[in-house]
Design an enzyme around this catalytic site. Structure first.
Site, PDB file in Angstrom:
ATOM      1  N   HIS A 113      16.535  81.149  10.889  1.00  0.00           N
ATOM      2  CA  HIS A 113      17.930  81.189  10.453  1.00  0.00           C
ATOM      3  C   HIS A 113      18.782  81.691  11.605  1.00  0.00           C
ATOM      4  O   HIS A 113      19.751  81.062  11.987  1.00  0.00           O
ATOM      5  CB  HIS A 113      18.092  82.078   9.224  1.00  0.00           C
ATOM      6  CG  HIS A 113      19.487  82.098   8.684  1.00  0.00           C
ATOM      7  ND1 HIS A 113      19.852  82.828   7.578  1.00  0.00           N
ATOM      8  CD2 HIS A 113      20.633  81.490   9.106  1.00  0.00           C
ATOM      9  CE1 HIS A 113      21.140  82.670   7.337  1.00  0.00           C
ATOM     10  NE2 HIS A 113      21.644  81.865   8.251  1.00  0.00           N
TER      11      HIS A 113
ATOM     12  N   HIS B 225      26.761  84.897  16.804  1.00  0.00           N
ATOM     13  CA  HIS B 225      25.715  85.847  17.188  1.00  0.00           C
ATOM     14  C   HIS B 225      25.277  85.724  18.649  1.00  0.00           C
ATOM     15  O   HIS B 225      25.058  86.733  19.315  1.00  0.00           O
ATOM     16  CB  HIS B 225      24.495  85.657  16.277  1.00  0.00           C
ATOM     17  CG  HIS B 225      24.801  85.760  14.823  1.00  0.00           C
ATOM     18  ND1 HIS B 225      25.140  86.955  14.215  1.00  0.00           N
ATOM     19  CD2 HIS B 225      24.831  84.822  13.838  1.00  0.00           C
ATOM     20  CE1 HIS B 225      25.360  86.755  12.931  1.00  0.00           C
ATOM     21  NE2 HIS B 225      25.181  85.475  12.673  1.00  0.00           N
TER      22      HIS B 225
ATOM     23  N   GLU C  38      25.788  79.685  14.845  1.00  0.00           N
ATOM     24  CA  GLU C  38      24.902  80.768  15.268  1.00  0.00           C
ATOM     25  C   GLU C  38      25.234  81.241  16.674  1.00  0.00           C
ATOM     26  O   GLU C  38      25.195  82.441  16.963  1.00  0.00           O
ATOM     27  CB  GLU C  38      23.437  80.315  15.173  1.00  0.00           C
ATOM     28  CG  GLU C  38      22.948  80.114  13.752  1.00  0.00           C
ATOM     29  CD  GLU C  38      23.042  81.375  12.907  1.00  0.00           C
ATOM     30  OE1 GLU C  38      22.630  82.450  13.379  1.00  0.00           O
ATOM     31  OE2 GLU C  38      23.544  81.279  11.761  1.00  0.00           O
TER      32      GLU C  38
END
Length: 245
Positions: free
Chosen positions: A70, A127, A123
């Site tokens: 994930h 992040h 993502e």
């Protein structure tokens, strides 16, 4: 086994919610204490996605015996961030061409009809732009490739199988799931559940790393070992109810 883990981390350095009640990181504070690595079971993520809307469908990996990535999330103890630490460099889909096959195998978007690249862009922007202060993740392709290396090395499916825990219709004690991961890797993870009716389903296993990419006990940074409400057992599904995606 522990020697192998240390060697892997050394190589990675050279070549290369989750917390319960949280407060957001203050704007402009991009510092973090550890990396939270979330690997989900695709069948359960599909179940969750379909539960959000009757029209939702799933695209499942061709390899059925693996937890998929994930994300790898820089996290400050007691918070849910930092997030979106920089607007540069912008996500470049072509930068991922060399590892596209790996991404589609182990970091694909289970949500049918949605774009893999939009998932990867999310993502990276949220992040990866925070993780890039660490050398193993300091470019877009290194962020994704190094995270895929972690997924390969910290094989959750293999760890559970070695302990006799395999997908199916039976229930497993959450403590047994924890024990299997701890025996394999030597550190406490977090077991994360979703719910179908009153039944807890194994959704993901989260591992914690320090900023030297050493695996650490998640409990040492305030991540509780179980995120399954008060359940003592869960199901680890082989297929969706009805067997359709």
């Amino acid at each position: 086994m522990m020697e192998n883990i240390y060697c892997f981390c050394a190589i990675l350095l050279v070549t290369f919610s989750h917390l319960g009640r949280c407060v957001p990181v203050q704007n402009g504070d991009n510092s973090f204490d550890y990396l939270l690595f979330d690997q989900h079971w695709p069948i359960t993520e599909c179940l969750h996605w379909k539960g959000l809307n009757d029209s939702n469908y799933c695209s499942l990996p061709k390899e059925p015996n693996a937890f998929n990535v994930h994300g790898l999330w820089p996290t400050k103890t007691g918070t849910t961030g930092p997030h979106s630490c920089s607007s540069q460099p912008k996500f470049d889909r072509k930068a991922l061409d060399p590892i596209l096959t790996r991404l589609k195998q182990r970091w694909m978007n289970v949500h049918g009809g949605t774009d893999d690249y939009s998932f990867w862009a999310h993502e990276w922007n949220k992040h990866g732009t925070c993780a890039k202060v660490l050398e193993p993740f300091n470019t877009e392709v290194k962020y994704f490739n190094s995270t895929l290396d972690l997924n390969s090395f910290y094989d959750i499916y293999g760890a559970l199988t070695d302990y006799g825990i395999t997908p199916g219709d039976q229930f497993y004690a959450i403590d047994d799931i924890l024990t299997a991961i701890m025996r394999k890797f030597g550190k406490t993870p977090q077991i994360y559940c979703i719910f179908s009716g009153k039944q807890a389903q194994l959704h993901s296993v989260k591992l914690c790393f320090d900023k030297n990419i050493n695996l650490i006990d998640c409990s040492s940074v305030g991540v509780k070992a179980r995120n399954c409400e008060d359940r003592k057992t869960l199901r680890y599904l082989r297929k969706l109810p009805g067997g359709k995606w």
